[in-house]
Design an enzyme around this catalytic site. Sequence first.
Site, mmCIF file in Angstrom:
data_model
loop_
_atom_site.group_PDB
_atom_site.id
_atom_site.type_symbol
_atom_site.label_atom_id
_atom_site.label_comp_id
_atom_site.label_asym_id
_atom_site.label_seq_id
_atom_site.Cartn_x
_atom_site.Cartn_y
_atom_site.Cartn_z
ATOM 1 N N LYS A 161 -6.205 -1.570 -41.949
ATOM 2 C CA LYS A 161 -7.073 -0.394 -41.944
ATOM 3 C C LYS A 161 -7.396 0.006 -40.508
ATOM 4 O O LYS A 161 -8.110 -0.704 -39.807
ATOM 5 C CB LYS A 161 -8.385 -0.685 -42.676
ATOM 6 N N GLU A 190 -24.727 -4.443 -25.482
ATOM 7 C CA GLU A 190 -23.391 -3.899 -25.255
ATOM 8 C C GLU A 190 -23.467 -2.381 -25.397
ATOM 9 O O GLU A 190 -23.683 -1.865 -26.494
ATOM 10 C CB GLU A 190 -22.392 -4.455 -26.283
ATOM 11 N N GLU A 221 -13.165 -10.821 -33.664
ATOM 12 C CA GLU A 221 -13.241 -10.489 -32.223
ATOM 13 C C GLU A 221 -14.345 -9.456 -32.103
ATOM 14 O O GLU A 221 -14.187 -8.320 -32.549
ATOM 15 C CB GLU A 221 -11.915 -9.890 -31.729
ATOM 16 N N CYS A 237 -14.383 -4.444 -25.199
ATOM 17 C CA CYS A 237 -15.226 -5.635 -25.393
ATOM 18 C C CYS A 237 -15.159 -6.558 -24.179
ATOM 19 O O CYS A 237 -16.032 -7.396 -23.987
ATOM 20 C CB CYS A 237 -14.826 -6.366 -26.668
HETATM 21 P P1 NDP Z 1 -17.613 -1.145 -36.405
HETATM 22 O O1 NDP Z 1 -17.776 -2.587 -36.272
HETATM 23 O O2 NDP Z 1 -18.475 -0.405 -37.368
HETATM 24 O O3 NDP Z 1 -16.101 -0.765 -36.791
HETATM 25 C C1 NDP Z 1 -14.955 -1.527 -36.554
HETATM 26 C C2 NDP Z 1 -14.014 -1.439 -37.754
HETATM 27 O O4 NDP Z 1 -14.648 -2.029 -38.900
HETATM 28 C C3 NDP Z 1 -13.656 -0.021 -38.180
HETATM 29 O O5 NDP Z 1 -12.327 0.009 -38.671
HETATM 30 C C4 NDP Z 1 -14.651 0.239 -39.293
HETATM 31 O O6 NDP Z 1 -14.280 1.238 -40.211
HETATM 32 C C5 NDP Z 1 -14.680 -1.117 -39.986
HETATM 33 N N1 NDP Z 1 -15.869 -1.341 -40.800
HETATM 34 C C6 NDP Z 1 -17.098 -0.779 -40.684
HETATM 35 N N2 NDP Z 1 -17.917 -1.247 -41.642
HETATM 36 C C7 NDP Z 1 -17.209 -2.130 -42.380
HETATM 37 C C8 NDP Z 1 -17.504 -2.925 -43.519
HETATM 38 N N3 NDP Z 1 -18.707 -2.938 -44.079
HETATM 39 N N4 NDP Z 1 -16.526 -3.713 -44.029
HETATM 40 C C9 NDP Z 1 -15.304 -3.739 -43.464
HETATM 41 N N5 NDP Z 1 -14.964 -2.978 -42.405
HETATM 42 C C10 NDP Z 1 -15.909 -2.189 -41.857
HETATM 43 O O7 NDP Z 1 -17.773 -0.520 -34.968
HETATM 44 P P2 NDP Z 1 -18.193 0.982 -34.600
HETATM 45 O O8 NDP Z 1 -16.976 1.779 -34.606
HETATM 46 O O9 NDP Z 1 -19.306 1.490 -35.450
HETATM 47 O O10 NDP Z 1 -18.758 0.782 -33.138
HETATM 48 C C11 NDP Z 1 -20.107 0.348 -32.954
HETATM 49 C C12 NDP Z 1 -20.238 -0.593 -31.786
HETATM 50 O O11 NDP Z 1 -19.478 -1.769 -32.031
HETATM 51 C C13 NDP Z 1 -19.674 -0.064 -30.475
HETATM 52 O O12 NDP Z 1 -20.577 0.760 -29.820
HETATM 53 C C14 NDP Z 1 -19.414 -1.359 -29.747
HETATM 54 O O13 NDP Z 1 -20.597 -1.825 -29.172
HETATM 55 C C15 NDP Z 1 -18.958 -2.307 -30.849
HETATM 56 N N6 NDP Z 1 -17.471 -2.369 -30.958
HETATM 57 C C16 NDP Z 1 -16.847 -3.434 -30.428
HETATM 58 C C17 NDP Z 1 -15.466 -3.493 -30.457
HETATM 59 C C18 NDP Z 1 -14.729 -4.636 -29.876
HETATM 60 O O14 NDP Z 1 -13.617 -4.460 -29.400
HETATM 61 N N7 NDP Z 1 -15.261 -5.834 -29.928
HETATM 62 C C19 NDP Z 1 -14.651 -2.418 -31.029
HETATM 63 C C20 NDP Z 1 -15.409 -1.358 -31.597
HETATM 64 C C21 NDP Z 1 -16.776 -1.342 -31.541
HETATM 65 P P3 NDP Z 1 -14.631 2.794 -40.025
HETATM 66 O O15 NDP Z 1 -13.329 3.366 -39.752
HETATM 67 O O16 NDP Z 1 -15.134 3.241 -41.352
HETATM 68 O O17 NDP Z 1 -15.627 2.923 -38.949
#
Ligand code: NDP
Length: 463
Positions: free
Chosen positions: A155, A357, A230, A264
């Site tokens: 996904k 973050e 991660e 990250c």
């Molecule tokens: P999320 O953790 O919400 O999203 C990451 C992925 O998880 C997306 O594909 C998202 O889908 C999916 N997801 C969201 N909710 C669920 C759930 N309940 N069950 C399974 N999968 C789910 O990150 P955000 O995009 O909202 O970003 C928010 C913050 O997270 C950022 O500001 C940053 O601080 C941190 N972040 C850290 C990352 C890293 O590399 N460690 C990467 C991205 C964000 P959908 O497409 O619906 O959003």
Amino acid sequence: MTGTVDVINPATEEVVRSVPLTSAEETDAAIARAHAALPGWRAVAPGDRARLLRRFADAVDADLENLARLEVTNSGHTIGNARGEAANVRDVLHYYAAAPERLTGKQIPVPGGVNVTFCEPLGVVGIIVPWNFPMPIAAWGFAPALAAGNAVVLKPAELTPLTALRLAELAREAGIPEDVFQVLPGRGSVVGERFVTHELVRKVVFTGSTEVGRRIMAGCAERVKRVTLELGGKNANIVFADADLERAAATAPYGVFDNAGQDCCARSRILVQASVYDRFLALLEPAVRGVVVGDPGTEGTEMGPLISAAHREKVASYVGDGAPVAFRGSAPEGAGFWFPPTVVTPASPDDPLVTEEIFGPVVAVLPFADEAEAVAMANDTEYGLSGSIWTRDVGRAMRVTRGVEAGNLSVNSHSSVRYWTPFGGFKQSGLGRELGPDAAESFTETKNVFIDTTEHPHGEGNQ
Ligand code: NDP
């Protein structure tokens, strides 16, 4: 399908394409197809599976410029970075193409027989990818998972599905069976949740926020499902007085503002020894003002826009009126989710600028007195993903790297990820490791088999 989502170009705010969203029922059907495809995929001889992965890598290579341009348009990544990300997918596929022939198991000496272990594929693996690095993060999961004989449902983030959809086409063109690698664009709360709750998904690989990661881990725990996480980071870039200060200052913007800080591994806290703090800031200022921010599709651009209006709002909320902004770089005006590279000098280590973050181009610079304080400050965070240490003293470099609680550290460098070395976090930055020589094995179960070779095996003990 449960409707569509408009994919927006973050540099122009224009709609690029409308992408259908996968429903929960369609997710279930895809998982069932993946499961049904497993026996056929497993029966592919290791050398043939390796060849298919190499053909997939070659298809990515032939499509590299198209993939990169697609990422520029969808994610606002600079063209230079996007090319590197597509090349990373190619290289990761080549690297794990060696795995099918090397997952050899073991023969362990035992009395009275032969004992062998097999590396069995787990089954269907669900990979949930965030929007910040859509291509590499996807490949770090699917390449070793496919190599080990699993089927993958992936996904992409709702905001950035385009390159993942293209990778699925390339996989098919290369001969990977359609049901063995499926990309399901959709919402996290729908598709991602099904990966966690569906009994036929045997492992979830998640990259994203710590908050969602916790939820996924709890869901996986209920089903004793394997999970790799991660998550976030608030990484320290520690600069000692004996360092090459010019180089440390010149490279610090890259360490935190690459991908507009949406990384990250971004070194979003710069800790500088107090005796050189003012000098370091003076060196940092021209480097930050010199970051080329603008059209990500233009060669030479160093920083593009943020991913969305909502994310820009979140980042901006940290540096509103009264924020301790020391200086800023530039950002274009007009359409696009632009935000200038920003340097802050908070007075307190408890300031959210230091503890949270931000995931944008904002870096906090703080002084420290000595080595012990530097390590204590670096560790004063719930996270533990990466970090840098700048010093000319080899002994100090080794002491500090052993003292900092983080999974990926670099000395006199900001390099974090190499696909042939393990990557992952301490503390709330995650669980498990991706990449490196052991990643394919992490997508297998160990099966132990004992064969009795005695002449009269019946009736004897079976310990
Ligand atoms: P999320 O953790 O919400 O999203 C990451 C992925 O998880 C997306 O594909 C998202 O889908 C999916 N997801 C969201 N909710 C669920 C759930 N309940 N069950 C399974 N999968 C789910 O990150 P955000 O995009 O909202 O970003 C928010 C913050 O997270 C950022 O500001 C940053 O601080 C941190 N972040 C850290 C990352 C890293 O590399 N460690 C990467 C991205 C964000 P959908 O497409 O619906 O959003």
